[in-house]
Design a protein around this motif. Structure first.
Motif, PDB file in Angstrom:
ATOM      1  N   ALA A  13       0.577  -1.242  -0.037  1.00  0.00           N
ATOM      2  CA  ALA A  13       0.109  -0.074   0.012  1.00  0.00           C
ATOM      3  C   ALA A  13       0.907   1.095  -0.080  1.00  0.00           C
ATOM      4  O   ALA A  13       0.604   2.141  -0.695  1.00  0.00           O
ATOM      5  CB  ALA A  13      -1.081  -0.102   1.079  1.00  0.00           C
ATOM      6  N   ASP A  14       1.972   1.333   0.885  1.00  0.00           N
ATOM      7  CA  ASP A  14       2.874   2.197   0.909  1.00  0.00           C
ATOM      8  C   ASP A  14       3.521   2.431  -0.571  1.00  0.00           C
ATOM      9  O   ASP A  14       3.607   3.843  -0.948  1.00  0.00           O
ATOM     10  CB  ASP A  14       3.954   2.005   1.934  1.00  0.00           C
ATOM     11  N   TYR A  15       3.868   1.538  -1.180  1.00  0.00           N
ATOM     12  CA  TYR A  15       4.496   1.439  -2.357  1.00  0.00           C
ATOM     13  C   TYR A  15       3.634   2.320  -3.450  1.00  0.00           C
ATOM     14  O   TYR A  15       3.644   3.013  -4.198  1.00  0.00           O
ATOM     15  CB  TYR A  15       4.822   0.076  -2.896  1.00  0.00           C
ATOM     16  N   LEU A  16       2.290   1.764  -3.416  1.00  0.00           N
ATOM     17  CA  LEU A  16       1.268   2.333  -4.344  1.00  0.00           C
ATOM     18  C   LEU A  16       0.942   3.993  -4.042  1.00  0.00           C
ATOM     19  O   LEU A  16       0.824   4.546  -5.009  1.00  0.00           O
ATOM     20  CB  LEU A  16      -0.199   1.669  -4.237  1.00  0.00           C
ATOM     21  N   ILE A  17       0.997   4.288  -2.830  1.00  0.00           N
ATOM     22  CA  ILE A  17       0.851   5.500  -2.310  1.00  0.00           C
ATOM     23  C   ILE A  17       2.002   6.507  -3.065  1.00  0.00           C
ATOM     24  O   ILE A  17       1.829   7.465  -3.790  1.00  0.00           O
ATOM     25  CB  ILE A  17       0.645   5.844  -0.948  1.00  0.00           C
ATOM     26  N   ARG A  18       3.131   6.107  -2.668  1.00  0.00           N
ATOM     27  CA  ARG A  18       4.149   6.575  -3.132  1.00  0.00           C
ATOM     28  C   ARG A  18       4.222   6.784  -4.983  1.00  0.00           C
ATOM     29  O   ARG A  18       4.923   7.577  -5.365  1.00  0.00           O
ATOM     30  CB  ARG A  18       5.540   6.228  -3.088  1.00  0.00           C
ATOM     31  N   HIS A  19       3.671   5.857  -5.486  1.00  0.00           N
ATOM     32  CA  HIS A  19       3.448   5.930  -6.888  1.00  0.00           C
ATOM     33  C   HIS A  19       2.218   6.611  -7.530  1.00  0.00           C
ATOM     34  O   HIS A  19       1.688   6.341  -8.563  1.00  0.00           O
ATOM     35  CB  HIS A  19       3.415   4.554  -7.492  1.00  0.00           C
TER      36      HIS A  19
END
Length: 117
Positions: A13-19
């Protein structure tokens, strides 16, 4: 779900938010199964399956999203979209999380990992 599975989903989820994805829902459940993360980005509503494996595993995480698992995700997606109408284009992604010695080493997003059949 075990602690490493929960950690993998949080990091995904963190990865998606950063992208630049906007998270809409986590662990959406239906009688057919569960979708780990539902997000949106641009013209897409994205249904994400998070799969974690050790870096030494003989198979990639995506290989564990077989046809039966895909069918469950698709059926759950159809129920979600019936309850939450949208003009966004549905897309199915798999987020591969690679671990070594209990620590996350890398994350790889596979966009359009599978299609409606």
């Amino acid at each position: 779900m075990n602690n490493s599975g929960r950690l993998a989903e949080l990091k995904a989820a963190d990865y998606l938010i950063r992208h630049r994805y906007k998270i809409l829902d986590y662990n959406y459940k239906s009688r057919f199964g569960e979708i780990d993360i539902i997000a949106k980005k641009g013209k897409y509503i994205v249904f994400c399956e998070v799969k974690m494996r050790d870096t030494d595993s003989i198979a990639k995480p995506m290989e564990f999203v077989d046809e039966a698992k895909q069918a469950k995700i698709i059926a759950t997606t159809q129920l979600y979209l019936a309850a939450n109408p949208t003009n966004l284009q549905p897309r199915f992604d798999v987020i591969e999380v690679f671990m070594k010695n209990g620590k996350i080493k890398s994350i790889k997003a596979l966009e359009n990992a599978f299609q409606l059949v």
